[in-house]
Design a protein around this motif. Structure first.
Motif, PDB file in Angstrom:
ATOM      1  N   UNK A  44      14.224 -33.935 -11.919  1.00  0.00           N
ATOM      2  CA  UNK A  44      13.923 -32.444 -11.778  1.00  0.00           C
ATOM      3  C   UNK A  44      13.589 -32.507 -13.416  1.00  0.00           C
ATOM      4  N   UNK A  45      15.142 -33.081 -14.233  1.00  0.00           N
ATOM      5  CA  UNK A  45      15.390 -33.691 -15.596  1.00  0.00           C
ATOM      6  C   UNK A  45      13.818 -34.179 -16.924  1.00  0.00           C
ATOM      7  N   UNK A  46      13.320 -34.749 -15.001  1.00  0.00           N
ATOM      8  CA  UNK A  46      12.195 -36.210 -15.748  1.00  0.00           C
ATOM      9  C   UNK A  46      11.139 -35.463 -16.817  1.00  0.00           C
ATOM     10  N   UNK A  47      10.423 -34.414 -15.009  1.00  0.00           N
ATOM     11  CA  UNK A  47       9.801 -33.877 -14.911  1.00  0.00           C
ATOM     12  C   UNK A  47       8.900 -32.698 -16.249  1.00  0.00           C
ATOM     13  N   UNK A  96      16.097 -30.207  -4.913  1.00  0.00           N
ATOM     14  CA  UNK A  96      15.440 -30.597  -6.604  1.00  0.00           C
ATOM     15  C   UNK A  96      15.807 -29.139  -7.415  1.00  0.00           C
ATOM     16  N   UNK A  97      15.208 -29.247  -8.452  1.00  0.00           N
ATOM     17  CA  UNK A  97      15.650 -28.936  -9.827  1.00  0.00           C
ATOM     18  C   UNK A  97      13.986 -27.961 -10.186  1.00  0.00           C
ATOM     19  N   UNK A  98      14.098 -26.780 -10.073  1.00  0.00           N
ATOM     20  CA  UNK A  98      12.873 -25.770  -9.789  1.00  0.00           C
ATOM     21  C   UNK A  98      12.002 -26.302 -12.028  1.00  0.00           C
ATOM     22  N   UNK A 145      13.650 -25.030 -15.578  1.00  0.00           N
ATOM     23  CA  UNK A 145      14.226 -26.142 -16.740  1.00  0.00           C
ATOM     24  C   UNK A 145      13.226 -26.476 -17.830  1.00  0.00           C
ATOM     25  N   UNK A 146      12.310 -26.430 -18.073  1.00  0.00           N
ATOM     26  CA  UNK A 146      11.786 -26.602 -18.974  1.00  0.00           C
ATOM     27  C   UNK A 146      11.497 -25.690 -20.061  1.00  0.00           C
ATOM     28  N   UNK A 147      11.568 -24.576 -19.562  1.00  0.00           N
ATOM     29  CA  UNK A 147      12.411 -23.166 -20.133  1.00  0.00           C
ATOM     30  C   UNK A 147      13.707 -23.087 -20.974  1.00  0.00           C
ATOM     31  N   UNK A 148      14.328 -23.516 -20.111  1.00  0.00           N
ATOM     32  CA  UNK A 148      15.931 -23.696 -20.873  1.00  0.00           C
ATOM     33  C   UNK A 148      15.995 -24.927 -21.242  1.00  0.00           C
ATOM     34  N   UNK A 149      15.719 -26.112 -20.822  1.00  0.00           N
ATOM     35  CA  UNK A 149      15.815 -27.042 -22.455  1.00  0.00           C
ATOM     36  C   UNK A 149      14.678 -26.902 -23.552  1.00  0.00           C
ATOM     37  N   UNK A 150      13.957 -26.575 -23.733  1.00  0.00           N
ATOM     38  CA  UNK A 150      13.203 -26.134 -24.799  1.00  0.00           C
ATOM     39  C   UNK A 150      14.316 -24.654 -25.458  1.00  0.00           C
ATOM     40  N   UNK A 151      14.157 -23.572 -24.940  1.00  0.00           N
ATOM     41  CA  UNK A 151      15.828 -22.733 -25.075  1.00  0.00           C
ATOM     42  C   UNK A 151      16.274 -23.280 -25.799  1.00  0.00           C
ATOM     43  N   UNK A 152      17.185 -24.083 -25.074  1.00  0.00           N
ATOM     44  CA  UNK A 152      18.287 -24.681 -25.525  1.00  0.00           C
ATOM     45  C   UNK A 152      18.309 -25.574 -27.290  1.00  0.00           C
ATOM     46  N   UNK A 153      16.994 -26.477 -26.869  1.00  0.00           N
ATOM     47  CA  UNK A 153      17.262 -28.064 -27.933  1.00  0.00           C
ATOM     48  C   UNK A 153      16.083 -26.168 -29.142  1.00  0.00           C
ATOM     49  N   UNK A 154      15.372 -25.601 -29.286  1.00  0.00           N
ATOM     50  CA  UNK A 154      15.265 -25.248 -30.153  1.00  0.00           C
ATOM     51  C   UNK A 154      16.230 -24.327 -31.426  1.00  0.00           C
ATOM     52  N   UNK A 155      17.660 -24.761 -30.763  1.00  0.00           N
ATOM     53  CA  UNK A 155      18.722 -24.228 -31.437  1.00  0.00           C
ATOM     54  C   UNK A 155      19.517 -24.907 -31.956  1.00  0.00           C
ATOM     55  N   UNK A 156      19.139 -26.366 -31.512  1.00  0.00           N
ATOM     56  CA  UNK A 156      20.200 -27.155 -32.618  1.00  0.00           C
ATOM     57  C   UNK A 156      19.802 -28.025 -33.339  1.00  0.00           C
TER      58      UNK A 156
END
Length: 343
Positions: free
Chosen positions: A21-24, A326-328, A332-343
């Protein structure tokens, strides 16, 4: 974490990988980001059907060979692992899930969570990104959740959590999951005013838009079987005479008139059904197809695009189990994008 003149590369180890799921999600982000690139350096998975599905869809960064599966996470020699910047995974949720006994473990070091700690104490990745069921943070399991946060702090990570529901991010499935993200404290920890919760996305498509145009007939129950459901669930004869295709929540014994699907689960839980307008007076009541399972898990599957490939040797039960566990990937895409835009 390597930096090039074009993009910063985040190397990832995917634990408890499932279908990846993370890879996708990271593949999607790699296509849209001009500053960041995720590269998976290895994964860990023991279920053969999950391994086959993972290998059918994910290759090494040179796209010429499968990624190395390090197998049983309890048997990994940490000194042999390649270096990586982020550990990610959905550690097994059975002790904490409402679908299980929900006994939990007062000391999470008695569960496979301990393997995450064992690996991260040695490899010291900059980031940790994890998922579990909401039940881990509530009720009888709350002490376990608090211990997990305490242990992360003890090994040097600044952690935040959030609970996200897929239906709040554009996919018509009620699927709440608990997410963890952390940064090593010696690297500054999480930024000030860091937010773990992305802005919600209005739903513009509903379950009808995620269903097959022409479902296979073997998915449908006979009228006799449908009549039995109505009898057991105490429903009137015309209960399933709907005007559009909707989800029947077998667990709660009701049609979802909000045009959203209940949580996708492995087929052995037997809870998701689709009810359709009757044909010639006969009820139309069926299981989800495999494509429908994965569309509702965020995958793009249509005439122009197929975001996931199924191995030839996999059964309905095996693929349905992979989807349910699995992961939806949209959230996951939205969350990772949101996180890394802040780092």
């Amino acid at each position: 974490m390597a930096s090039t003149s074009k993009k910063t590369i985040v190397r990832v180890f995917e634990g408890f990988a499932g279908y990846g799921g993370a890879s996708f999600a990271m593949k999607r982000l790699n296509k849209k980001s001009k500053k960041l690139r995720f590269e998976v350096v290895g994964y860990s998975e023991i279920c053969q059907s999950a391994i086959d599905l993972y290998n059918a869809n994910h290759k090494s960064c040179n796209h010429k060979s499968p990624l190395k599966n390090w197998g049983d996470i309890t048997k990994i020699d940490v000194s042999e692992l390649p270096n990586f910047d982020m550990f990610t995974g959905g550690f097994p949720c059975q002790p904490f899930s409402s679908a299980g006994s929900r006994l939990g473990e007062l000391d999470p070091r008695g569960t496979l969570f301990a393997e995450i700690i064992r690996i991260c104490k040695v490899k010291k990745p900059k980031y940790i990104f994890l998922e579990n069921v909401v039940g881990l943070s509530r009720g009888k399991c709350k002490p376990t959740f608090e211990n997990i946060l305490r242990i992360f702090k003890e090994i040097g990570y600044d952690i935040q959590t959030t609970i996200l529901n897929s239906k709040d991010y554009g996919v018509p499935q009620t699927r709440q999951r608990l997410w963890f993200f952390g940064v090593r404290q010696d690297l500054g920890g999480l930024p000030n005013n860091f937010s773990m919760t992305p802005e919600k996305v209005e739903m513009t498509e509903f379950i009808e838009d995620y269903l097959d145009a022409n479902p296979a007939e073997d998915l449908y129950k006979s009228q006799r079987q449908v009549d039995h459901v109505k009898e057991v669930h105490n429903k009137p004869a015309d209960y399933f005479h709907v005007q559009e295709r909707l989800c029947y929540d077998y667990y709660n014994r009701k049609i979802r008139t909000d045009r959203v699907c209940m949580t996708i689960t492995p087929p052995n839980h037997n809870v998701v059904r689709i009810v359709e307008p009757p044909v010639n007076g006969q009820d139309r009541f069926r299981k989800l197809s495999i494509d429908e399972h994965f569309r509702l898990m965020g995958f793009k599957i249509n005439e122009k695009e197929r975001e996931i490939i199924y191995p030839d040797n996999q059964t309905y039960i095996q693929l349905g189990e992979r989807a349910g566990n699995g992961w939806e990937i949209n959230v996951v895409t939205i969350l990772l994008d949101h996180i890394f835009k802040q780092l």
